[in-house]
Design a protein around this motif. Structure first.
Motif, PDB file in Angstrom:
ATOM      1  N   GLN A  49       0.803  -1.231   0.000  1.00 35.58           N
ATOM      2  CA  GLN A  49       0.000   0.000   0.000  1.00 35.58           C
ATOM      3  C   GLN A  49       0.835   1.281   0.000  1.00 35.58           C
ATOM      4  O   GLN A  49       0.364   2.328   0.432  1.00 35.58           O
ATOM      5  CB  GLN A  49      -0.964   0.034   1.196  1.00 35.58           C
ATOM      6  CG  GLN A  49      -2.351  -0.464   0.826  1.00 35.58           C
ATOM      7  CD  GLN A  49      -2.642  -1.816   1.417  1.00 35.58           C
ATOM      8  OE1 GLN A  49      -2.450  -2.044   2.596  1.00 35.58           O
ATOM      9  NE2 GLN A  49      -3.133  -2.719   0.583  1.00 35.58           N
ATOM     10  N   ALA A  50       2.078   1.185  -0.493  1.00 38.09           N
ATOM     11  CA  ALA A  50       2.909   2.378  -0.583  1.00 38.09           C
ATOM     12  C   ALA A  50       2.852   2.944  -2.002  1.00 38.09           C
ATOM     13  O   ALA A  50       3.428   3.982  -2.282  1.00 38.09           O
ATOM     14  CB  ALA A  50       4.352   2.057  -0.203  1.00 38.09           C
ATOM     15  N   PHE A  51       2.150   2.228  -2.885  1.00 37.88           N
ATOM     16  CA  PHE A  51       2.000   2.689  -4.270  1.00 37.88           C
ATOM     17  C   PHE A  51       0.596   2.344  -4.721  1.00 37.88           C
ATOM     18  O   PHE A  51       0.112   1.240  -4.461  1.00 37.88           O
ATOM     19  CB  PHE A  51       3.043   2.003  -5.173  1.00 37.88           C
ATOM     20  CG  PHE A  51       3.316   2.748  -6.452  1.00 37.88           C
ATOM     21  CD1 PHE A  51       4.225   3.790  -6.481  1.00 37.88           C
ATOM     22  CD2 PHE A  51       2.664   2.400  -7.627  1.00 37.88           C
ATOM     23  CE1 PHE A  51       4.480   4.492  -7.662  1.00 37.88           C
ATOM     24  CE2 PHE A  51       2.907   3.099  -8.804  1.00 37.88           C
ATOM     25  CZ  PHE A  51       3.821   4.140  -8.824  1.00 37.88           C
ATOM     26  N   ARG A  52      -0.063   3.298  -5.392  1.00 37.76           N
ATOM     27  CA  ARG A  52      -1.444   3.072  -5.825  1.00 37.76           C
ATOM     28  C   ARG A  52      -1.528   1.881  -6.765  1.00 37.76           C
ATOM     29  O   ARG A  52      -0.817   1.816  -7.769  1.00 37.76           O
ATOM     30  CB  ARG A  52      -1.970   4.299  -6.572  1.00 37.76           C
ATOM     31  CG  ARG A  52      -2.342   5.454  -5.690  1.00 37.76           C
ATOM     32  CD  ARG A  52      -2.817   6.608  -6.523  1.00 37.76           C
ATOM     33  NE  ARG A  52      -4.013   6.279  -7.291  1.00 37.76           N
ATOM     34  CZ  ARG A  52      -5.052   7.092  -7.408  1.00 37.76           C
ATOM     35  NH1 ARG A  52      -5.051   8.266  -6.809  1.00 37.76           N
ATOM     36  NH2 ARG A  52      -6.089   6.746  -8.132  1.00 37.76           N
ATOM     37  N   THR A  53      -2.429   0.961  -6.459  1.00 34.66           N
ATOM     38  CA  THR A  53      -2.579  -0.235  -7.280  1.00 34.66           C
ATOM     39  C   THR A  53      -3.004   0.119  -8.701  1.00 34.66           C
ATOM     40  O   THR A  53      -2.479  -0.428  -9.663  1.00 34.66           O
ATOM     41  CB  THR A  53      -3.611  -1.196  -6.643  1.00 34.66           C
ATOM     42  OG1 THR A  53      -3.247  -1.380  -5.272  1.00 34.66           O
ATOM     43  CG2 THR A  53      -3.612  -2.536  -7.331  1.00 34.66           C
ATOM     44  N   ASP A  54      -3.948   1.059  -8.836  1.00 33.91           N
ATOM     45  CA  ASP A  54      -4.400   1.414 -10.185  1.00 33.91           C
ATOM     46  C   ASP A  54      -3.254   2.034 -10.991  1.00 33.91           C
ATOM     47  O   ASP A  54      -3.102   1.772 -12.178  1.00 33.91           O
ATOM     48  CB  ASP A  54      -5.608   2.358 -10.152  1.00 33.91           C
ATOM     49  CG  ASP A  54      -5.313   3.700  -9.484  1.00 33.91           C
ATOM     50  OD1 ASP A  54      -4.409   3.764  -8.634  1.00 33.91           O
ATOM     51  OD2 ASP A  54      -5.989   4.682  -9.817  1.00 33.91           O
ATOM     52  N   LEU A  55      -2.415   2.818 -10.316  1.00 35.23           N
ATOM     53  CA  LEU A  55      -1.280   3.436 -10.995  1.00 35.23           C
ATOM     54  C   LEU A  55      -0.279   2.368 -11.414  1.00 35.23           C
ATOM     55  O   LEU A  55       0.285   2.421 -12.511  1.00 35.23           O
ATOM     56  CB  LEU A  55      -0.616   4.480 -10.095  1.00 35.23           C
ATOM     57  CG  LEU A  55       0.519   5.293 -10.710  1.00 35.23           C
ATOM     58  CD1 LEU A  55       0.102   5.952 -12.012  1.00 35.23           C
ATOM     59  CD2 LEU A  55       1.018   6.341  -9.722  1.00 35.23           C
ATOM     60  N   PHE A  56      -0.075   1.378 -10.554  1.00 34.09           N
ATOM     61  CA  PHE A  56       0.797   0.254 -10.897  1.00 34.09           C
ATOM     62  C   PHE A  56       0.325  -0.380 -12.210  1.00 34.09           C
ATOM     63  O   PHE A  56       1.106  -0.613 -13.121  1.00 34.09           O
ATOM     64  CB  PHE A  56       0.809  -0.784  -9.759  1.00 34.09           C
ATOM     65  CG  PHE A  56       1.289  -2.153 -10.186  1.00 34.09           C
ATOM     66  CD1 PHE A  56       2.631  -2.353 -10.486  1.00 34.09           C
ATOM     67  CD2 PHE A  56       0.398  -3.194 -10.307  1.00 34.09           C
ATOM     68  CE1 PHE A  56       3.064  -3.603 -10.908  1.00 34.09           C
ATOM     69  CE2 PHE A  56       0.848  -4.458 -10.717  1.00 34.09           C
ATOM     70  CZ  PHE A  56       2.184  -4.653 -11.023  1.00 34.09           C
ATOM     71  N   TYR A  57      -0.997  -0.618 -12.343  1.00 35.71           N
ATOM     72  CA  TYR A  57      -1.516  -1.240 -13.563  1.00 35.71           C
ATOM     73  C   TYR A  57      -1.454  -0.308 -14.766  1.00 35.71           C
ATOM     74  O   TYR A  57      -1.224  -0.749 -15.892  1.00 35.71           O
ATOM     75  CB  TYR A  57      -2.950  -1.766 -13.350  1.00 35.71           C
ATOM     76  CG  TYR A  57      -2.959  -3.016 -12.527  1.00 35.71           C
ATOM     77  CD1 TYR A  57      -2.396  -4.196 -13.023  1.00 35.71           C
ATOM     78  CD2 TYR A  57      -3.468  -3.052 -11.242  1.00 35.71           C
ATOM     79  CE1 TYR A  57      -2.359  -5.360 -12.256  1.00 35.71           C
ATOM     80  CE2 TYR A  57      -3.450  -4.192 -10.467  1.00 35.71           C
ATOM     81  CZ  TYR A  57      -2.905  -5.350 -10.981  1.00 35.71           C
ATOM     82  OH  TYR A  57      -2.870  -6.489 -10.226  1.00 35.71           O
ATOM     83  N   LEU A  58      -1.658   1.001 -14.551  1.00 36.66           N
ATOM     84  CA  LEU A  58      -1.573   1.963 -15.648  1.00 36.66           C
ATOM     85  C   LEU A  58      -0.149   2.063 -16.200  1.00 36.66           C
ATOM     86  O   LEU A  58       0.041   2.215 -17.404  1.00 36.66           O
ATOM     87  CB  LEU A  58      -2.039   3.352 -15.173  1.00 36.66           C
ATOM     88  CG  LEU A  58      -3.545   3.523 -14.923  1.00 36.66           C
ATOM     89  CD1 LEU A  58      -3.822   4.791 -14.127  1.00 36.66           C
ATOM     90  CD2 LEU A  58      -4.307   3.557 -16.248  1.00 36.66           C
ATOM     91  N   LEU A  59       0.827   1.989 -15.303  1.00 37.65           N
ATOM     92  CA  LEU A  59       2.224   2.128 -15.729  1.00 37.65           C
ATOM     93  C   LEU A  59       2.816   0.848 -16.270  1.00 37.65           C
ATOM     94  O   LEU A  59       3.671   0.862 -17.143  1.00 37.65           O
ATOM     95  CB  LEU A  59       3.095   2.592 -14.538  1.00 37.65           C
ATOM     96  CG  LEU A  59       2.929   4.015 -14.053  1.00 37.65           C
ATOM     97  CD1 LEU A  59       3.713   4.212 -12.760  1.00 37.65           C
ATOM     98  CD2 LEU A  59       3.393   5.014 -15.111  1.00 37.65           C
TER      99      LEU A  59
END
Length: 172
Positions: A159-169
């Motif tokens: 939870q130190a990085f947004r999950t949705d952002l992880f998938y977008l990147l």
């Protein structure tokens, strides 16, 4: 093509690992997908990002580099979107416009604060950007290549990085 010749030996070595890295770069370069490059400090992530850009259909467009470490929300926003100052002539063009058609390289993307992650997430999910002070938004035509030392998936799971952002990147 010239740029590619300059960088083609940038990842030196003939080991299987290096060969597979070169192949992965070539495969990723052929698509327009966002890419995350993971590796230790000094492992050549920026070199790999430049090689990827040079081998891609975007090679004739700019390669713009942003170090994410220590970025405040305001600075991040200003760097990305630029500043349209009504009083000053022109203001300052943001990196997203500077990199139009090309590649934006986000070094140490895992270091972005939650507020900066929110900005990036909205940008990628809408695919549009509004320069600060601009009246209308424009389509985002930039490939984002990010680098990280640790797997972004692990950081997202903590939870130190947004999950949705992880998938977008992480398309590649």
């Amino acid at each position: 093509g010239n740029d590619l010749l300059k960088h083609r030996d940038a990842l030196l070595g003939t080991s299987d690992e290096i060969q597979s890295v070169r192949q992965a770069i070539a495969r990723a370069a052929a698509s327009h997908a966002h890419v995350v490059i993971r590796g230790e400090v000094g492992s050549g992530k920026q070199v790999a990002a430049r090689m990827l850009h040079a081998a891609s259909p975007r090679a004739d467009k700019p390669f713009v580099w942003l170090q994410c470490y220590g970025m405040t929300e305001d600075v991040f926003q200003e760097r990305l979107f630029g500043q349209l100052d009504a009083h000053a002539k022109g203001g300052q063009e943001g990196m997203l416009l500077s990199a139009a058609g090309g590649t934006l390289y986000l070094e140490d993307v895992e270091m972005l604060s939650p507020a900066c992650q929110n900005i990036l997430s909205e940008l990628l999910s809408t695919g549009r950007l509004s320069p600060l002070g601009a009246r209308r938004s424009v389509d985002l035509d930039v490939r984002i290549v990010s680098s990280t030392e640790r797997p972004l998936k692990d950081i997202a799971e903590e939870q130190a990085f947004r999950t949705d952002l992880f998938y977008l990147l992480t398309v590649v």
